[in-house]
Design an enzyme around this catalytic site. Structure first.
Site, PDB file in Angstrom:
ATOM      1  N   GLY A   6       0.824  -1.199   0.000  1.00 12.81           N
ATOM      2  CA  GLY A   6       0.000   0.000   0.000  1.00 12.81           C
ATOM      3  C   GLY A   6       0.855   1.243   0.000  1.00 12.81           C
TER       4      GLY A   6
ATOM      5  N   THR B 192       0.450   4.656   4.752  1.00 13.21           N
ATOM      6  CA  THR B 192      -0.233   3.539   5.429  1.00 13.21           C
ATOM      7  C   THR B 192       0.803   2.645   6.110  1.00 13.21           C
ATOM      8  OG1 THR B 192      -1.865   3.604   3.658  1.00 13.21           O
ATOM      9  CG2 THR B 192      -1.948   1.705   5.120  1.00 13.21           C
TER      10      THR B 192
ATOM     11  N   GLU C 248       5.424  -3.378   1.417  1.00 15.35           N
ATOM     12  CA  GLU C 248       5.675  -3.050  -0.001  1.00 15.35           C
ATOM     13  C   GLU C 248       4.946  -1.748  -0.280  1.00 15.35           C
ATOM     14  OE1 GLU C 248       7.562  -4.537  -2.051  1.00 15.35           O
ATOM     15  OE2 GLU C 248       7.929  -6.450  -1.063  1.00 15.35           O
TER      16      GLU C 248
ATOM     17  N   GLU D 280       4.617  10.404  -5.593  1.00 10.76           N
ATOM     18  CA  GLU D 280       3.889   9.375  -6.332  1.00 10.76           C
ATOM     19  C   GLU D 280       2.479   9.866  -6.652  1.00 10.76           C
ATOM     20  OE1 GLU D 280       2.421   5.799  -4.262  1.00 10.76           O
ATOM     21  OE2 GLU D 280       3.505   4.655  -5.774  1.00 10.76           O
TER      22      GLU D 280
HETATM   23  P1  NAD Z   1      -3.507   2.276   0.646  1.00 12.02           P
HETATM   24  O1  NAD Z   1      -2.312   2.407   1.509  1.00 12.02           O
HETATM   25  O2  NAD Z   1      -4.504   3.363   0.654  1.00 12.02           O
HETATM   26  O3  NAD Z   1      -4.299   0.947   0.989  1.00 12.02           O
HETATM   27  C1  NAD Z   1      -3.639  -0.299   1.033  1.00 12.02           C
HETATM   28  C2  NAD Z   1      -4.394  -1.206   1.992  1.00 12.02           C
HETATM   29  O4  NAD Z   1      -4.210  -0.721   3.319  1.00 12.02           O
HETATM   30  C3  NAD Z   1      -5.892  -1.244   1.771  1.00 12.02           C
HETATM   31  O5  NAD Z   1      -6.368  -2.554   1.989  1.00 12.02           O
HETATM   32  C4  NAD Z   1      -6.408  -0.282   2.812  1.00 12.02           C
HETATM   33  O6  NAD Z   1      -7.753  -0.561   3.175  1.00 12.02           O
HETATM   34  C5  NAD Z   1      -5.457  -0.556   3.959  1.00 12.02           C
HETATM   35  N1  NAD Z   1      -5.347   0.526   4.942  1.00 12.02           N
HETATM   36  C6  NAD Z   1      -5.624   1.836   4.773  1.00 12.02           C
HETATM   37  N2  NAD Z   1      -5.387   2.514   5.927  1.00 12.02           N
HETATM   38  C7  NAD Z   1      -4.932   1.621   6.818  1.00 12.02           C
HETATM   39  C8  NAD Z   1      -4.485   1.699   8.174  1.00 12.02           C
HETATM   40  N3  NAD Z   1      -4.494   2.845   8.841  1.00 12.02           N
HETATM   41  N4  NAD Z   1      -4.070   0.576   8.788  1.00 12.02           N
HETATM   42  C9  NAD Z   1      -4.039  -0.593   8.119  1.00 12.02           C
HETATM   43  N5  NAD Z   1      -4.459  -0.740   6.837  1.00 12.02           N
HETATM   44  C10 NAD Z   1      -4.894   0.356   6.189  1.00 12.02           C
HETATM   45  O7  NAD Z   1      -2.933   1.998  -0.818  1.00 12.02           O
HETATM   46  P2  NAD Z   1      -3.790   1.869  -2.145  1.00 12.02           P
HETATM   47  O8  NAD Z   1      -4.205   3.268  -2.472  1.00 12.02           O
HETATM   48  O9  NAD Z   1      -4.805   0.790  -2.048  1.00 12.02           O
HETATM   49  O10 NAD Z   1      -2.704   1.350  -3.177  1.00 12.02           O
HETATM   50  C11 NAD Z   1      -1.833   2.204  -3.799  1.00 12.02           C
HETATM   51  C12 NAD Z   1      -0.486   2.227  -3.100  1.00 12.02           C
HETATM   52  O11 NAD Z   1       0.039   0.907  -3.027  1.00 12.02           O
HETATM   53  C13 NAD Z   1       0.530   3.030  -3.844  1.00 12.02           C
HETATM   54  O12 NAD Z   1       1.291   3.812  -2.958  1.00 12.02           O
HETATM   55  C14 NAD Z   1       1.425   1.978  -4.483  1.00 12.02           C
HETATM   56  O13 NAD Z   1       2.712   2.399  -4.777  1.00 12.02           O
HETATM   57  C15 NAD Z   1       1.396   0.904  -3.457  1.00 12.02           C
HETATM   58  N6  NAD Z   1       1.751  -0.383  -4.066  1.00 12.02           N
HETATM   59  C16 NAD Z   1       2.997  -0.877  -3.815  1.00 12.02           C
HETATM   60  C17 NAD Z   1       3.387  -2.089  -4.392  1.00 12.02           C
HETATM   61  C18 NAD Z   1       4.750  -2.645  -4.131  1.00 12.02           C
HETATM   62  O14 NAD Z   1       4.997  -3.774  -4.512  1.00 12.02           O
HETATM   63  N7  NAD Z   1       5.639  -1.918  -3.476  1.00 12.02           N
HETATM   64  C19 NAD Z   1       2.498  -2.776  -5.208  1.00 12.02           C
HETATM   65  C20 NAD Z   1       1.238  -2.245  -5.436  1.00 12.02           C
HETATM   66  C21 NAD Z   1       0.870  -1.031  -4.839  1.00 12.02           C
END
Ligand code: NAD
Length: 501
Positions: free
Chosen positions: A231, A235, A253, A388
């Site tokens: 994420g 987060t 990640e 990003e």
């Molecule tokens: P996000 O951080 O908003 O959400 C990711 C997950 O975390 C979701 O399931 C969300 O519900 C949960 N979440 C949100 N707040 C939380 C909290 N306070 N505590 C625990 N869990 C929580 O990310 P997104 O918008 O869904 O995805 C995009 C991001 O993911 C981008 O920053 C992208 O770069 C990253 N990403 C990284 C990789 C990698 O391999 N490094 C791969 C795919 C996506």
């Protein structure tokens, strides 16, 4: 009977959220309702954690032989493979990604990842067995960690589920899987397939609901031994804070802002084609997206011109059509974010080469579409160059020397992915080695393979996905020290009491 069309899967049972609440999931291509899913709360997270805990402490899965676990995962892979057409359509409808990306990319790759981990499950072994001290031998055991909380993002919903659960299960852990609130549909479908594959109840539990509630519950629970998140970097930081109380093992990640460095001796056409493929992939909503084009000044104008020509050929439209190259963004909020960054870039003085707006026409009225967008003449310190965005919007800038390119490329908080384009083999390796990123590709940008690790440096996180390195992340290493002498007095005792023997 709960109202949700899709339910949570907890301890082998299908259940609604305790409070009966649901969330409506929207198709980003047309704004229509796709499904209702449970809007779980703290109590739902606790029930899922208890189920996983029970399955780990007393259940079959951690006690099965690696060979039996591998057989179960291979069965799961075969069931997914036979269902890929249906799953791809659902993934496209929920996420907005093109059907060709879902059907020919994400799903077959997920099956391959799962098969790799099934095989790898049988290779887990301690790396040493030897006498390192007086009459005693050492054995290493690789053990599962316990209950893993797996939290996935919305950009590759099904594939990220597999990247999380495959190594965790192969190593003998049990899992609570929480998909992103925007894209839970194929995760619940995965739970149905897991049930069909016959994994013991409680081995994988799926709960849907807000990340701030469910994710937080997983990260702060004493009963969860590890949390694995893909994420946003912010987060990841919240999870680190929530997990600090019980010193939880984390696997993060996070975000990226990949540089794509083109030297003047590169195959320019290959670089331009690669640039478009690697920047518009998944609508630009990809953590490895080529987002910053650093181009040596002699070829900079030509490269930008060619990239614009190629971006013009991107076919934007209904993601379910096989001829569509670019679907909608995942949500209206994500499109607003892209629009905000487009206006920031303009304000910062970057030059808009193409895009920078929503597409016009009736077909696009209801979906969250945005045109492929390239800003040129950016500088390394602009926000558009460092932060990003996660959309079909990228920047190009020129550089003079190799040293300058390396410095600009590394000048971000992220460190996930990078690439260098040149025909000079010495320079290619020099620059790849100088990248502070978890991956550096040469004359290519994007391809991942099940056998090789994927993961970040710096604020892109820590821990690897894919490969044997990922499997090891989901294990603890235990040193078992065995005295073979049965002597009453050991040679080292005198350092605590008495004299040497
Ligand atoms: P996000 O951080 O908003 O959400 C990711 C997950 O975390 C979701 O399931 C969300 O519900 C949960 N979440 C949100 N707040 C939380 C909290 N306070 N505590 C625990 N869990 C929580 O990310 P997104 O918008 O869904 O995805 C995009 C991001 O993911 C981008 O920053 C992208 O770069 C990253 N990403 C990284 C990789 C990698 O391999 N490094 C791969 C795919 C996506």
């Amino acid at each position: 009977m709960p109202k949700a069309e899709y339910l949570n899967y907890v301890g082998g049972e299908w259940v609604g959220a305790e409070k009966g609440e649901t969330t409506t999931v929207i198709n980003p291509a047309n704004g229509a309702k796709l499904a209702d899913v449970p809007k779980g709360g703290k109590a739902d997270a606790e029930a899922a954690i208890d189920a996983a805990r029970e399955a780990f402490d007393k259940g079959k899965w951690p006690r099965m032989t690696p060979g039996d676990r591998a057989a179960a995962l291979l069965k799961l892979a075969a069931l997914i493979e036979s269902d890929m057409d249906r799953l791809a359509i659902l993934e496209s409808k929920n996420q907005g990604k093109t059907i060709k990306q879902a059907r020919d990319g994400d799903l077959p790759f997920s099956v391959d990842n799962l098969r790799f981990m099934a095989g790898a499950a049988r290779t887990l072994a301690g790396s040493a067995s030897m006498e390192y001290a007086y009459g005693a031998t050492s054995i290493l055991r690789r053990e599962p960690i316990g209950v893993v909380g797996s939290i996935t993002p919305w950009n590759y919903p099904f594939m990220m589920d597999i990247w999380k659960i495959a190594p965790a299960l192969a190593a003998g852990n049990t899992v609570v899987l929480k998909p992103a609130s925007l894209t839970p549909v194929t995760t619940i479908e995965l739970a149905k397939i897991i049930e069909k594959a016959g994994l013991p109840p409680g081995t994988v539990n799926v709960i849907t609901g807000p990340g701030s509630v469910l994710g937080e519950a997983l990260a702060s629970s004493e009963k969860v031994d590890m949390v694995s998140l893909t994420g946003d970097t912010s987060t990841g930081k919240e999870i680190m804070r929530a997990g600090a109380n019980n010193v939880k093992k984390l696997h993060l990640e996070l975000g990226g802002k990949a540089p794509f460095i083109v030297f003047d001796d590169a195959n320019l056409e290959a670089a331009a084609q690669g640039a478009v493929a690697a920047s518009m992939v998944n609508g630009g909503q990809d953590c490895t997206q080529a987002a910053r084009f650093l181009v040596q000044e002699k070829v900079y104008p030509k490269f930008v011109r060619r990239m614009v020509e190629l971006l013009k050929t991107i076919r934007i439209g209904d993601p379910l059509e096989r001829t569509t190259d670019l679907g909608p963004l995942v949500s209206d909020k994500q499109r607003e974010k892209v629009e905000k960054y487009a206006s920031i870039a303009k304000g910062e003085g970057a030059k808009l080469e193409i895009g920078g707006a929503r597409p016009k026409g009736k077909a696009f009225e209801k979906g969250w579409y945005y045109l492929p967008t390239l800003f040129s003449d950016a500088t390394f310190d602009m926000r558009i160059s460092c932060e990003e965005v996660f959309g079909p919007i990228v920047t190009a800038m020129s550089f003079r020397t190799e040293e300058q390119a390396i410095e600009i490329a590394n000048n971000v908080i992220y460190g996930l992915y990078s690439s260098v384009w040149t025909k000079n083999i010495h320079r290619a390796f020099r620059v790849a080695n100088a990248m502070h990123f978890g991956a550096a590709e040469i004359n290519e940008h994007l391809p991942l393979v099940s056998e090789m690790p994927h993961g970040g440096y710096k604020q892109s996180g820590f821990g690897k996905d894919l490969s044997i390195y990922s499997l090891e992340e989901y294990t603890n290493v235990k040193h078992v020290f065995v005295d073979m002498t049965d002597a009453d007095r050991k040679p080292w005792h005198y350092t605590t009491f008495g004299d040497p023997m």
